[in-house]
Design a protein around this motif. Structure first.
Motif, PDB file in Angstrom:
ATOM      1  N   ILE A   1       0.815  -1.211   0.000  1.00 50.96           N
ATOM      2  CA  ILE A   1       0.000   0.000   0.000  1.00 50.96           C
ATOM      3  C   ILE A   1       0.851   1.265   0.000  1.00 50.96           C
ATOM      4  N   SER A   2       2.026   1.228   0.633  1.00 55.02           N
ATOM      5  CA  SER A   2       2.852   2.426   0.742  1.00 55.02           C
ATOM      6  C   SER A   2       3.499   2.831  -0.574  1.00 55.02           C
ATOM      7  N   HIS A   3       3.539   1.930  -1.545  1.00 51.68           N
ATOM      8  CA  HIS A   3       4.064   2.311  -2.859  1.00 51.68           C
ATOM      9  C   HIS A   3       3.132   1.811  -3.971  1.00 51.68           C
ATOM     10  N   SER A   4       1.836   1.770  -3.654  1.00 48.77           N
ATOM     11  CA  SER A   4       0.825   1.356  -4.626  1.00 48.77           C
ATOM     12  C   SER A   4       0.255   2.582  -5.313  1.00 48.77           C
ATOM     13  N   SER A   5      -0.753   2.378  -6.136  1.00 45.70           N
ATOM     14  CA  SER A   5      -1.421   3.500  -6.797  1.00 45.70           C
ATOM     15  C   SER A   5      -2.154   4.376  -5.798  1.00 45.70           C
ATOM     16  N   GLU A   6      -2.360   3.862  -4.566  1.00 42.52           N
ATOM     17  CA  GLU A   6      -3.045   4.635  -3.520  1.00 42.52           C
ATOM     18  C   GLU A   6      -2.068   5.243  -2.508  1.00 42.52           C
ATOM     19  N   GLN A   7      -0.812   5.339  -2.870  1.00 42.91           N
ATOM     20  CA  GLN A   7       0.203   5.806  -1.925  1.00 42.91           C
ATOM     21  C   GLN A   7       0.010   7.260  -1.510  1.00 42.91           C
TER      22      GLN A   7
ATOM     23  N   ASN B   1       9.015   2.776   0.183  1.00 41.28           N
ATOM     24  CA  ASN B   1       8.579   4.171   0.044  1.00 41.28           C
ATOM     25  C   ASN B   1       8.074   4.762   1.360  1.00 41.28           C
ATOM     26  N   LEU B   2       8.478   4.201   2.486  1.00 37.31           N
ATOM     27  CA  LEU B   2       7.970   4.671   3.776  1.00 37.31           C
ATOM     28  C   LEU B   2       8.403   6.101   4.068  1.00 37.31           C
ATOM     29  N   VAL B   3       9.563   6.505   3.551  1.00 37.50           N
ATOM     30  CA  VAL B   3      10.032   7.864   3.809  1.00 37.50           C
ATOM     31  C   VAL B   3       9.055   8.906   3.275  1.00 37.50           C
TER      32      VAL B   3
ATOM     33  N   VAL C   1      10.300  11.642  10.480  1.00 41.12           N
ATOM     34  CA  VAL C   1      10.805  10.314  10.142  1.00 41.12           C
ATOM     35  C   VAL C   1      12.325  10.341  10.245  1.00 41.12           C
ATOM     36  N   TYR C   2      12.871   9.471  11.075  1.00 41.87           N
ATOM     37  CA  TYR C   2      14.318   9.362  11.230  1.00 41.87           C
ATOM     38  C   TYR C   2      14.754   7.975  10.768  1.00 41.87           C
ATOM     39  N   ASP C   3      15.798   7.928   9.931  1.00 41.75           N
ATOM     40  CA  ASP C   3      16.313   6.623   9.530  1.00 41.75           C
ATOM     41  C   ASP C   3      17.827   6.615   9.633  1.00 41.75           C
TER      42      ASP C   3
END
Length: 617
Positions: A341-347, A378-380, A391-393
């Motif tokens: 879902i995070s990098h889908s067409s609905e992102q 694509n969580l960033v 957001v820290y990575d």
């Protein structure tokens, strides 16, 4: 004759790889020049260097991938005069076509970024999904198509002429056979390394593009071909989302035997005035199947977490939602059964009722921390859209703790740096925090920092019985599992002893079971899908809430946030789905079950979700 043909072919391939890389580098330079703010780049000079370092490796990878087939064909075709003539006649044309594609993709990526502020992504396929004729007309009207094509043809012609020149037949000094074989072997290895982009365990991949907190540098690290490859993979993995009728939803609720998907926390004036911090830690591979081997003094798998497991709440009859990090995260954090879902067409769709949304509406500052690279999935980009303030990575952690850079592994920096940052944020914040931490150390290739001094661990008979690795590898796995648990345990101890200790709830669970362990079915089918749910709740909060602890209650990931909401929020609506408060004074029998995509458990036993219907008491 073989080497007099193979040598010019190798020279040709080397020149073509460099030419392709140069064109891709020039494209990146122009994008940096046109789209980046110089003042911001000056603040991130080290990140710019890292962006170029990774970017050049991406470019060489594309060049290596394009030229590798010529080398493989050349091994055979150079052995025969006729096939060699065919190869040297056709290759310049093919290399010209490849260069034309390289130029067109690079230019297209430039204008795609100019329009959408991103490199090629899944939305690039809109030309096929939308009104194709109007999209093509818009491209023709808005972009310099003719100039782009002419530029592509010019560089394609140069590539063609270079190949024609370097592949020509001419008298060459004959090398000693042994020297030629070494030369051929080295050239093959170099081309293979270029095509992988790495000499490490993993080839250069998507996560490597995340080089900075400055978003544009992450967007410019990959070239157009790499971005297209990721977009194609995202498209393949994309799900089709369609509306569901209210009637169908009610029918599913009735079938499951629950009253609805929504719930509300009780009115609690004390919580309304004393909102606690909430820290939810999702620990990589923190599976009960490994934890079952824990034996204090012999095989210590908990380290500093042990006293907290004794003092606080721990539910062990508990399942992960899924058997991978991405699907479990999607279920817990986004209430979605679709891991992509995070990098889908609905992102780009903002979700309502997910944990970040609930806490943000309650007045919390929401934070996500991971010692890994959040370009992953694509969580960033997706997390901020779902209400995450910061957001820290790994990039942030390496900037804040420079010593962590020398400990950077295949998946990120060690977990304890993430916990150190969380402790710092808790100590400095003037408002309640909701922090989610995703750890990564307990993941192949299973490496702990050299500074770590482990507690005793051993390959006990039970470990060896379940081991799927060599003894040396299994020792690494045991130590890494212990390190991850120990780092979390030290974090709990530090927070508990700090000023924030009496108003900070800390929870943790595993994203899925521990890999690399054999399971014996059916007797270990639940253990193989189980993860612990650990919960530390300060005494002041317990004194002002109603609760009952029954360690035998069964549950799964669906129950984590309903439990946290009831301990931290007053009179707050939330999406319960089928979850419930694990510490409720009276358990909800309609939701007292645990769900994994392969298994269902309740107080009576286990029910596999595949194959013939079965029940195991």
């Amino acid at each position: 004759m073989y080497q007099s043909r193979m040598r010019p072919l190798l020279v040709t391939l080397a020149i073509q790889v460099i030419f392709i890389a140069l064109v891709l580098m020039v494209g990146r330079y122009f994008m940096l020049h046109y789209f980046a703010v110089p003042a911001e780049l000056a603040k991130h000079s080290e990140d710019v260097t890292r962006m170029w370092s990774i970017g050049v490796r991406y470019d060489l990878r594309i060049g290596g991938l394009f030229m590798s087939p010529f080398l493989l064909v050349g091994f055979l075709f150079c052995a025969n005069r006729f096939t060699w003539r065919v190869l040297k006649t056709i290759s310049p044309y093919l290399m010209g076509i490849i260069m034309f594609l390289v130029v067109m993709v690079t230019i297209s990526n430039f204008y795609y970024y100019q329009t959408y502020h991103n490199h090629f992504d899944i939305f690039a396929f809109g030309i096929a999904d939308d009104d194709t004729q109007n999209v093509l007309l818009s491209i023709w009207q808005d972009y310099p198509v003719i100039r782009a094509v002419l530029c592509g043809l010019l560089l394609a012609f140069i590539s063609f002429r270079l190949a024609k020149h370097t592949l020509r037949d001419k008298a060459r000094q004959h090398w000693h056979t042994g020297f030629f074989i070494i030369y051929l072997l080295i050239a093959t290895i170099v081309l293979a390394i270029a095509a992988r982009g790495s000499v490490g365990t993993f080839p250069l991949r998507r996560g490597n593009a995340q080089v900075s907190q400055l978003l544009i540098l992450n967007k410019l690290s990959p070239n157009g071909f790499m971005a297209l490859d990721w977009a194609i993979n995202d498209k393949k993995a994309d799900e089709s989302f369609a509306p569901v009728s209210h009637e169908r939803g009610k029918a599913l609720e009735a079938q499951l035997g629950i009253s609805g998907l929504n719930a509300r926390t009780p009115v609690n004036p004390w919580l309304a005035q004393h909102k606690p911090n909430v820290v939810m830690t999702v620990m990589e591979s923190f599976g009960s199947n490994m934890l079952d081997f824990d034996k204090p003094g012999v095989n210590d798998l908990l380290g500093h977490l042990r006293p907290h497991f004794k003092e606080d709440f721990v539910f062990k009859r508990f399942l992960s939602e899924d058997n991978g990090t991405a699907p479990s995260l999607a279920a817990m954090l986004f209430h979605s059964p679709f891991e992509n879902i995070s990098h889908s067409s609905e992102q780009k769709v903002k979700l309502n009722g997910v944990p970040f949304d609930v806490y943000k509406k309650a007045g919390y500052k929401t934070i996500f921390i991971s010692p890994g690279n959040m370009a992953w999935r694509n969580l960033v980009n997706y997390l901020p859209r779902q209400g995450v303030d910061e957001v820290y990575d790994q990039n942030t952690l390496m900037e804040m703790y420079p010593q962590s850079a020398s400990e950077l592994g295949a998946w990120g920096v060690p977990d304890d740096y993430a916990f150190r940052l969380a402790e710092k944020l808790l100590s400095e914040s003037k408002k309640p925090l909701f922090i989610t931490i995703l750890t990564i150390t307990n993941h192949p290739p299973y490496e702990t920092p050299k500074r770590y001094h482990p507690a005793p661990y051993a390959l006990t008979p039970e470990v060896l019985k379940h081991s799927a690795d060599t003894k040396a590898s299994q020792k690494n796995i045991l130590e890494t599992y212990q390190f991850a648990a120990d780092a979390f345990g030290q974090f709990v101890s530090s927070v508990e002893a700090s000023p924030a200790g009496d108003h900070t709830i800390i929870a943790s669970t595993g994203d899925h079971q521990m890999r690399r362990l054999n399971a014996f079915y059916p007797q270990e089918q639940v253990l193989d899908r189980a993860v612990p749910f650990y919960l530390h709740v300060p005494k002041p909060i317990l004194a002002h809430t109603k609760w009952t602890y029954d360690p035998n209650r069964v549950g799964s990931h669906k129950d984590i946030f309903p439990t946290l909401y009831n301990l931290s929020l007053s009179d707050t609506p939330y999406q319960a789905i089928a979850g419930r408060n694990m510490l409720a004074p009276v358990d909800d029998p309609s939701r007292a079950f645990g769900y994994n995509v392969t298994l269902w458990i309740d107080k009576n036993g286990a029910y596999p979700m595949s194959g013939n219907p079965a029940f195991y008491p």
